[in-house]
Design an enzyme around this catalytic site. Structure first.
Site: not given
Ligand code: GLN
Ligand code: ZN
Length: 764
Positions: A16, A442-443, A494, A609, A651, A653, A704, A736
């Site tokens: 990399r 979640g996270s 998470e 997810d 979920h 996104c 984001h 997200c």
């Molecule tokens: N549960 C995951 C999180 O919250 C979902 C991540 C995702 O949708 N890419 O990170």
């Molecule tokens: Zn997401």
């Protein structure tokens, strides 16, 4: 002879190097000359690797500091006005920093501006920068980088073939904002620049130019098909030979068109579409080269050279020297070098081939077909056959109990006990949630401490118990915080997960992980997809202990958190000896057991997810339904074990539901949370039009962005949602997961989100 070549080689480097250099440059730790030197060094090394392997041509033009589609945008001067510096010569060269600003919004020089949109390249996990197009757009030759690279390669004594995204695929990948704008209207202005590029390459002594036109494996409107004839008739005047490259699937209804275009050669993908070889042979004019993409450029398995040799003998007979041989597509999509894998077991290694090994496979097959096979080639064929025989017979592949269990799956396993309205009542009783319940995806922030602990744990510097204790502290902290903010349905955060696919793959049997199997995802971002080797099983519960612990800390409902079967499949290298859907069903069964165990442990809600569900859609519309059918079935197989009172969330996104809304509804999740904040809730139109029957959490907080959304803004978004969806079925949540954010932003944002929900409850 049969000429051997590749459509492209990975550019990130075996270690990399490109990632490191580009990031150091962005951070001001490396200057421009040093960055250019790294690029030069990598190109030189990759060309040399192609030569050393015995390829007859080396490919120039596949290198990019960020993205090969962006390279073409720069080359044809398609730079949106917001990136052009006032004082700059408008006819000048589009420099590297301008490209970086287009890609990321900022660069060491130049004013920051909103980055261009990025999206997935066809059905790969590679992301390209979407060309921004508008009516009346002018093009000009605005970068000479490609010509410099040709000089470099020729200077090193290599026989050069240039690769470049073709004009129609470049337009096809682009987007215009204005209503009524037709990208094709730009073709007449674009073609002269391509003509100029080709003429310059000819002057440099380049004989062959490969124009990548993978758009030809998709459903093309009639105007686009016609445009192919127009474009390539106009380009034929160029004093170079053109190889039209198609890949990622069969040409289908575009086969005659592609075979009849006035070019000197055609490349086809016979890995994804072996059946098209005969039809192409029947339709190809007598003067054309046919480059057969026979080595899999999208997966990591070793090629069956003996089988391919036999299968291609007829093509060789019919085409003679006009047969070329190559991998199916650019090797950009596979890891660089298997030899760098010190920890993979030898047996598994003998079944695999990464980019470097695929060069050898290509060369050997080409030499055998051209009757120039050496002892080394014959030894390679023998070794491949032996390895593949061993793979087929290996007990690692098949576990009879998995097949048996799958065979026993019937309708009963694919549906919940009762339809949603009945379940909703049971869940209301069990969960006792207010109107507009709040939750997160979640996270929570993966802080420096969490990442340091995981690194230390993986290096053996931190013991198992100490690591687990630290993760438990993180969970306790997350629970405390959510209670303080006033969130209704909690998550454990998470903290213990590195990655939503790897975390589960590491605990499932049938998966393997590389040390260094990086593949470029976008720009400097690389991913290391796991390899699904054999039948998938779950030796033990994977998330139950964490979720149970989290639930023990609070009276509020805790949501368990799983990655769904389609996403587990989509973000891995999948075994090629059985249909993808069979592998997906196996994963679904393993996850089904996890759902059952979470429920038995007293977890009242479980989120599965599926962010990759949409991107799994095949390139051809005619194949969508089949895919959606099994994808939905796999999700239901995972989820349907839950009792009525257990609330299943999912979920996604993804920013488009219009064309798959029926499948989304067929998942029959009790709650779906989606990304909507940036689209101003417009994405909910699809759910409204379809009369989507279950609950929805439209994201109100763009994760984001570091900005903290204010209460009024989120209330206003939810009011828009309430115009489309009955309020009893609405949730309030972010777009997200929050793992990339810091607590400093998350804390006020979630507090505001809860306040917004309270305001909504007062109003409704
Ligand atoms: N549960 C995951 C999180 O919250 C979902 C991540 C995702 O949708 N890419 O990170
Ligand atoms: Zn997401």
């Amino acid at each position: 002879m049969t000429l051997a070549h590749v459509l492209g080689y990975p550019r990130i480097g075996a270690d990399r190097e490109l990632k490191r250099a580009v990031e150091a440059y962005w951070h001001g730790e490396l200057d421009r000359d040093a960055l250019e030197a790294v690029g030069w060094e990598l190109r030189a090394r990759h060309w040399q690797a192609q030569r050393d392997a015995g390829l007859d041509l080396v490919t120039v033009g596949d290198f990019a500091f960020y993205d090969q589609v962006l390279n073409v945008s720069a080359m044809v001067g398609a730079v949106p006005a917001r990136f052009a510096a006032e004082e700059e010569d408008p006819r000048g060269e589009v420099d590297l920093d301008t490209q970086f600003r287009m890609a990321r919004g900022r660069a060491p020089t130049g004013a920051p501006a909103a980055a261009c949109e990025m999206t997935k390249y066809f059905d790969t996990n590679y992301h390209y920068l979407v060309p921004e197009l508008h009516a009346g757009q002018q093009f000009r030759l605005a970068s000479t980088r490609l010509f410099d690279e040709v000089d470099e390669a020729r200077g090193a004594g290599h026989p050069v073939k240039v690769a470049l995204t073709g004009p129609l695929t470049w337009l096809w990948l682009g987007k215009g904002r204005d209503a009524g704008f037709d990208r094709l209207s730009l073709l007449p202005a674009l073609l002269p620049v391509y003509g100029e590029i080709l003429a310059r390459l000819a002057e440099q002594g380049v004989e062959w130019v490969q124009l990548d036109e993978p758009a030809l494996v998709q459903d093309l409107p009639l105007e686009w098909r016609n445009a192919y004839e127009f474009a390539y008739s106009s380009l034929r005047a160029a004093p170079v030979k053109l190889l039209l490259a198609t890949y990622f699937g069969g040409l289908g209804d575009n086969l005659r068109l592609a075979a009849s275009l006035p070019v000197d050669g055609l490349h086809i993908d016979t890995v994804r579409a072996p059946e098209q070889l005969t039809a192409v042979l029947d339709n190809l004019s007598g003067y054309k080269v046919l480059s057969v993409g026979a080595i899999d450029g999208r997966n990591v398995w070793r090629a069956d050279l003996a089988m391919l040799h036999e299968r291609l003998a007829n093509a060789r007979m019919r085409l003679g020297e006009r047969l070329w041989l190559a991998p199916s597509c650019s090797l950009l999509h596979v890891p660089v070098d298997l030899a760098a894998e010190a920890t993979l077991d030898e047996e598994l290694k003998s079944w695999l081939a990464f980019a470097r090994q695929k060069l050898d496979e290509t060369v050997t097959l080409a030499r055998l077909l051209g009757n120039r096979g050496t002892d080394e080639d014959r030894a390679r064929v023998t070794a491949a056959t032996a390895a593949l025989d061993a793979r087929r017979a290996s007990p690692r592949l098949h576990r009879p109990e998995v097949a048996q269990r799958l065979a026993g799956v019937g309708d009963a396993e694919l549906s919940r006990d009762n339809p949603y309205p009945v379940r909703a009542l049971a869940q209301r009783r069990a969960l006792d949630l207010p109107l507009f319940p709040t939750t997160t995806i979640g996270s929570f922030p993966q802080t420096a401490e969490i990442r340091a602990a995981r690194r230390a744990f993986k290096n053996g510097e931190l013991g198992h118990d100490a690591y687990e204790a630290q993760m438990r502290d993180e969970i306790a902290d997350a629970v405390r915080r959510q209670e303080a903010y006033g969130i209704d349905m909690l998550v454990h955060g998470e903290a213990e997960r590195n990655d939503m696919v790897e975390y589960f793959g590491e605990q499932l049997d049938g998966y393997a992980f590389t040390r260094n199997g990086w593949v470029q995802s976008y720009g400097s971002r690389c991913v290391k997809p796991p390899i699904i080797v054999g039948d998938v099983t779950r030796p033990a519960a994977m998330t139950v202990a964490w979720s149970r612990y989290a639930q023990s800390l609070t009276k509020r409902p805790m949501k368990g958190m799983l990655t769904g079967p389609v996403t587990m499949l989509q973000w891995a290298f999948v075994r090629d000896d059985q249909p993808r859907e069979v592998t997906c069903r196996q994963i679904a069964l393993a996850l089904r057991d996890e759902v059952a165990d979470l429920e038995a442990a007293g977890i009242p809600a479980i989120q599965i997810d599926e962010p990759a569900l949409r991107e799994g859609l095949p390139l051809r519309h005619s194949e969508w339904q089949d895919y959606l059918d099994w994808a939905v079935e796999c999700f239901r197989l995972t989820a349907s074990v839950a009792r009525d009172a257990t609330q299943i969330h999912t979920h996604m996104c993804y920013s488009e539901f219009n064309d798959i809304i029926a499948a989304i509804a067929a998942l029959d999740a009790d709650v779906i949370t989606i990304e909507t904040s940036r689209s101003n809730m417009e994405l909910l139109d699809a759910f409204q039009d379809f009369a989507y029957p279950n609950e929805i959490g439209p994201g109100v907080y763009d994760i984001h962005s570091p900005n903290v959304p204010d209460v009024a803004w989120m209330v206003q978004l939810m009011e828009k949602a309430a115009e489309r969806i009955p309020v009893e079925r609405l949730w309030v949540n972010p777009d997200c997961g929050l793992k990339t954010r810091g607590w400093a932003e998350v804390e006020p944002a979630l507090a505001n989100m809860v306040e917004a929900a309270r305001e909504l409850r007062r109003r409704h």
